[in-house]
Design an enzyme around this catalytic site. Structure first.
Site, PDB file in Angstrom:
ATOM      1  N   LYS A   1       0.825  -1.197   0.000  1.00 38.18           N
ATOM      2  CA  LYS A   1       0.000   0.000   0.000  1.00 38.18           C
ATOM      3  C   LYS A   1       0.865   1.254   0.000  1.00 38.18           C
ATOM      4  O   LYS A   1       1.775   1.369   0.818  1.00 38.18           O
ATOM      5  CB  LYS A   1      -0.882   0.011   1.253  1.00 38.18           C
ATOM      6  CG  LYS A   1      -1.975  -1.055   1.228  1.00 38.18           C
ATOM      7  CD  LYS A   1      -3.064  -0.645   0.250  1.00 38.18           C
ATOM      8  CE  LYS A   1      -4.145  -1.681   0.155  1.00 38.18           C
ATOM      9  NZ  LYS A   1      -5.408  -1.331   0.719  1.00 38.18           N
TER      10      LYS A   1
ATOM     11  N   CYS B   1     -30.342  -2.084  25.669  1.00 37.29           N
ATOM     12  CA  CYS B   1     -29.669  -0.936  25.057  1.00 37.29           C
ATOM     13  C   CYS B   1     -29.998  -0.918  23.560  1.00 37.29           C
ATOM     14  O   CYS B   1     -29.685  -1.863  22.838  1.00 37.29           O
ATOM     15  CB  CYS B   1     -28.171  -1.073  25.311  1.00 37.29           C
ATOM     16  SG  CYS B   1     -27.169   0.256  24.647  1.00 37.29           S
TER      17      CYS B   1
HETATM   18  P1  AMP Z   1      -8.335  -5.960  -1.063  1.00 33.85           P
HETATM   19  O1  AMP Z   1      -9.731  -5.618  -1.527  1.00 33.85           O
HETATM   20  O2  AMP Z   1      -7.607  -4.812  -0.443  1.00 33.85           O
HETATM   21  O3  AMP Z   1      -8.266  -7.216  -0.301  1.00 33.85           O
HETATM   22  O4  AMP Z   1      -7.497  -6.222  -2.397  1.00 33.85           O
HETATM   23  C1  AMP Z   1      -7.914  -7.182  -3.294  1.00 33.85           C
HETATM   24  C2  AMP Z   1      -8.471  -6.507  -4.509  1.00 33.85           C
HETATM   25  O5  AMP Z   1      -7.495  -5.758  -5.182  1.00 33.85           O
HETATM   26  C3  AMP Z   1      -8.927  -7.498  -5.535  1.00 33.85           C
HETATM   27  O6  AMP Z   1     -10.207  -7.973  -5.255  1.00 33.85           O
HETATM   28  C4  AMP Z   1      -8.914  -6.660  -6.788  1.00 33.85           C
HETATM   29  O7  AMP Z   1     -10.165  -6.078  -6.992  1.00 33.85           O
HETATM   30  C5  AMP Z   1      -7.941  -5.532  -6.497  1.00 33.85           C
HETATM   31  N1  AMP Z   1      -6.827  -5.458  -7.443  1.00 33.85           N
HETATM   32  C6  AMP Z   1      -6.486  -4.370  -8.137  1.00 33.85           C
HETATM   33  N2  AMP Z   1      -5.434  -4.593  -8.938  1.00 33.85           N
HETATM   34  C7  AMP Z   1      -5.075  -5.887  -8.750  1.00 33.85           C
HETATM   35  C8  AMP Z   1      -4.056  -6.727  -9.289  1.00 33.85           C
HETATM   36  N3  AMP Z   1      -3.168  -6.266 -10.167  1.00 33.85           N
HETATM   37  N4  AMP Z   1      -4.000  -8.010  -8.875  1.00 33.85           N
HETATM   38  C9  AMP Z   1      -4.882  -8.466  -7.954  1.00 33.85           C
HETATM   39  N5  AMP Z   1      -5.860  -7.728  -7.415  1.00 33.85           N
HETATM   40  C10 AMP Z   1      -5.970  -6.443  -7.793  1.00 33.85           C
HETATM   41 ZN    ZN Z   2     -26.157   0.957  26.501  1.00 33.39          ZN
END
Ligand code: AMP
Ligand code: ZN
Length: 665
Positions: free
Chosen positions: A309, A427
């Site tokens: 990230k 609650c």
């Molecule tokens: P996360 O949602 O953070 O778990 O990341 C997974 C998601 O990243 C996957 O479901 C994809 O939609 C997205 N993604 C974007 N680019 C890529 C890539 N090059 N390879 C794999 N996943 C990707």
């Molecule tokens: Zn409460």
């Protein structure tokens, strides 16, 4: 020329133009001529309905209306990705990979992680069949008609490729397209869209595909899933997918070391703002497909891939007030109410403060100037206080002592980071929250009933707990605000239908603290019925796979509560699935009880996943790496040589796929 041939020719022409324009970004025909050709084809198809083809370019203009999107179970689960934030994290990952594979000769691919909505496209015999959203990873919504309007997605494969496959990718909205859409909305006096990602995923669920066709959506592909073993590496499969007509980003790069991966990271961290789409990181994958198979998956993510990230965007603003929220389990979350500020394309007004420790650690006070950060998560967080700007009369924050909703004195148990409101059954947010959790998608998935309606039903005194749902009737609901006869009927039908939901989901729906989806599955498998769980002792509970002291204690607290016992008895009387069904039991045995398996190589009679499932269904455990504890290795073709040596050194039995099948039959 025969009509059939003419139609074929026009379709090919249009497909090619689409490809040139939308994939290669290189127009080969004027808009005017394109429209003229399309009209010609439309006319011919209309006059000759026998030649209808759902993958004809004429089908891309949209116009179909989908009221309810079908839920489709993914043939291959769509996992998420583990995250990393530093070079060290990446080195750690590399080490784990090397350990499982028993080699340090690795090659990686580096890809940009585009921020949109993930999609799974199914092709059979080179023809587009359906598109399904990721959903919860196990099942998603079928959005085929909407996806067809995205012209960079080929409906028919151009070149020889594998014939049956799933193509995974990201539906994205280019930033300039997003800005244009918002400009138009401002002109029309409409509220602007918040960010490209939400707008892209929202677009997939529009009912009118004609509306989707108007949006400048694009689809970038990043994974081929197929049983055909035509390509040896991930890179090769994507290169060929590109030749076959898919928009595979050219930025994908091979790297032989984590240092090389980091060059890619640094390059794109600086350059990513020049890209036409939003990215939030990069994705690193083990290139060799057989090694990917060897590595397999954790409960959530592939072991063969990791996301890195980029550092999140940051901004400073004033914290006006700290308020407290009560969750469905009674957990209290402090919330910072901020002077609204723009951050990474959205306006931020609130941020989570997590718990009392966090407030103390950062010494966060009302009226402080704070730094707010937004990473991948939706709720931004406060990462530091700007002490130079603290007002003189500032005083340390006194954490809440009473529940803001019901005034009960809060409790905090040793070792727990959170404060709780113990007034479980009195609650309001806890009552509503538990029922909302019960009806939610991953739990009972009740159609026709939403979170707000639950709150309304509770306020009206119609429900106090989830069992009360089953006593509701249409006549009680119709008089409620914004309720018509039809929606009331739908709600009751949805509730009725939940009686078929399998036991493991019901168990998760009950909302026992610490019993999430995975734990519920393990418990259901081990105990097989609610009765056995409710009467199990602490010792019996911790014997189950992955059930530790904390979960066991929480289950005991739940099962010793008279109110809960009554609730369960009521659910039973309504006919809910409170034990594992006979059909599921039939395929399960305990013959592999206590045995640990490692699966390695390529298999023919079963897929690797089927093999693993068969081990677990028969009471065995699957482990990813060989150790002294391993009892058997099921070896297919091409089992890694280092694994073989290790297994022999440790004297572990190596059995074939066939041996394994004998073992369980
Ligand atoms: P996360 O949602 O953070 O778990 O990341 C997974 C998601 O990243 C996957 O479901 C994809 O939609 C997205 N993604 C974007 N680019 C890529 C890539 N090059 N390879 C794999 N996943 C990707
Ligand atoms: Zn409460």
């Amino acid at each position: 020329m025969k009509v059939a041939e003419k139609i074929k020719e026009l379709r090919e022409q249009l497909n090619n133009h689409n490809y040139n324009y939308y994939v290669l970004d290189n127009a080969t025909i004027s808009d005017f001529d394109f429209d003229r050709t399309l009209k010609e084809l439309e006319k011919l198809e209309k006059e000759n309905p026998v030649f209808f083809d759902s993958n004809s370019p004429t089908q891309r203009v949209g116009g179909t209306v989908t009221k309810n999107f079908n839920t489709i179970i993914h043939k291959n689960r769509m996992y998420s990705l583990d995250n990393s934030y530093s070079k060290e994290d990446l080195f750690d990952w590399e080490k784990r990979v090397e350990k499982v594979l028993g080699t340090s000769e690795l090659e990686f691919t580096c890809e940009l992680k585009f921020d949109g909505a993930s999609i799974n496209l199914t092709y059979e015999n080179g023809q587009f069949i359906k598109a399904v959203t990721r959903g919860d990873g196990f099942q998603g919504d079928e959005v085929t008609n909407n996806i067809k309007t995205i012209r960079s997605i080929p409906l028919i494969i151009k070149e020889e490729f594998v014939s049956n496959f799933e193509m995974r990718g990201e539906i994205v909205l280019p930033i300039d397209g997003f800005i244009k859409m918002n400009e138009e909305r401002i002109l029309n006096g409409e509220e602007v869209y918040r960010n490209p990602r939400n707008t892209a995923s929202g677009s997939l669920k529009l009912q009118d595909s004609g509306e989707v066709a108007k949006r400048p959506l694009d689809c970038l592909l990043y994974q081929v899933v197929t049983e055909e073993r035509k390509y040896k590496t991930h890179f090769e499969s994507l290169e060929n997918a590109r030749k076959a007509g898919f928009k595979v980003p050219k930025t994908i790069t091979l790297a032989k070391s984590i240092d090389a991966v980091f060059d890619f990271v640094n390059y794109w961290d600086a350059k990513r703002h020049d890209l036409p789409y939003e990215t939030d990181g990069i994705v690193i994958k083990v290139n060799n497909l057989q090694q990917q198979e060897e590595l397999g998956y954790t409960a959530k993510a592939p072991r063969w891939a990791i996301a890195y990230k980029f550092k999140a965007a940051q901004v400073s603003t004033i914290l006006n007030e700290i308020t407290y929220q009560v969750g469905r389990t009674g957990a209290i979350t402090p919330v910072a109410n901020l002077d609204p500020v723009q951050l990474a394309g959205t306006t931020v007004k609130r941020a989570s403060l997590h718990n009392a420790d966090q407030i103390e650690r950062l010494d966060i006070r009302e009226k402080d100037t704070v730094f707010v950060e937004k990473g991948g998560e939706i709720i931004p967080k406060i990462i530091a206080v700007d002490h130079t700007k603290r007002p003189e009369n500032s005083a340390p924050t006194m954490y809440a002592t009473k529940c803001p909703e019901c005034d009960t004195v809060l409790v905090r148990t040793e070792g727990d980071a959170k404060h709780y409101c113990p007034n479980e059954f009195g609650c309001a947010p806890q009552i509503t929250g538990r029922i909302q959790h019960y009806i939610s998608r991953k739990a009972m998935d009740i159609d026709g009933l939403g979170g707000e309606t639950v709150d309304l039903l509770r306020k009206e005194g119609l429900i106090q707990n989830y069992a009360d749902l089953y006593d509701l009737n249409v006549a009680q609901i119709i008089p409620l605000e914004r309720m018509a006869e039809k929606s009331a009927q739908n709600m009751i039908a949805g509730i009725e239908k939940s009686k078929e939901i399998p036991f493991e989901k019901v168990l998760f729906a009950l909302g026992i603290r610490f019993v999430g989806e995975t734990v519920a599955k393990k418990l259901a498998k081990y105990f097989k019925s609610i009765d056995r769980i409710m009467t199990a002792t602490f010792e019996e509970l911790i014997k189950a796979d992955e059930i530790g002291d904390r979960i066991a204690q929480s289950i005991l607290d739940f099962s010793s509560d008279l109110g809960n016992i009554q609730l369960i008895n009521r659910l039973k009387s309504y006919g809910l699935q409170l034990e594992v069904s006979a059909a599921v039991l039939e395929n399960q045995t305990e013959i592999l009880q206590g045995q640990i398996f490692v699966v390695s190589g390529v298999f023919y009679q079963m897929s690797r996943n089927e093999l693993k499932k068969a081990i677990e269904d028969n009471g065995g455990k699957v482990s990813s790496s060989i150790s002294k504890k391993t009892n058997f290795i099921v070896a297919g073709d091409n089992m890694g040589p280092s694994k073989l040596t290790k297994a022999q050194d440790l004297g572990i039995s190596i059995i074939s796929e066939q041996d394994f099948i004998y073992k369980i039959s």
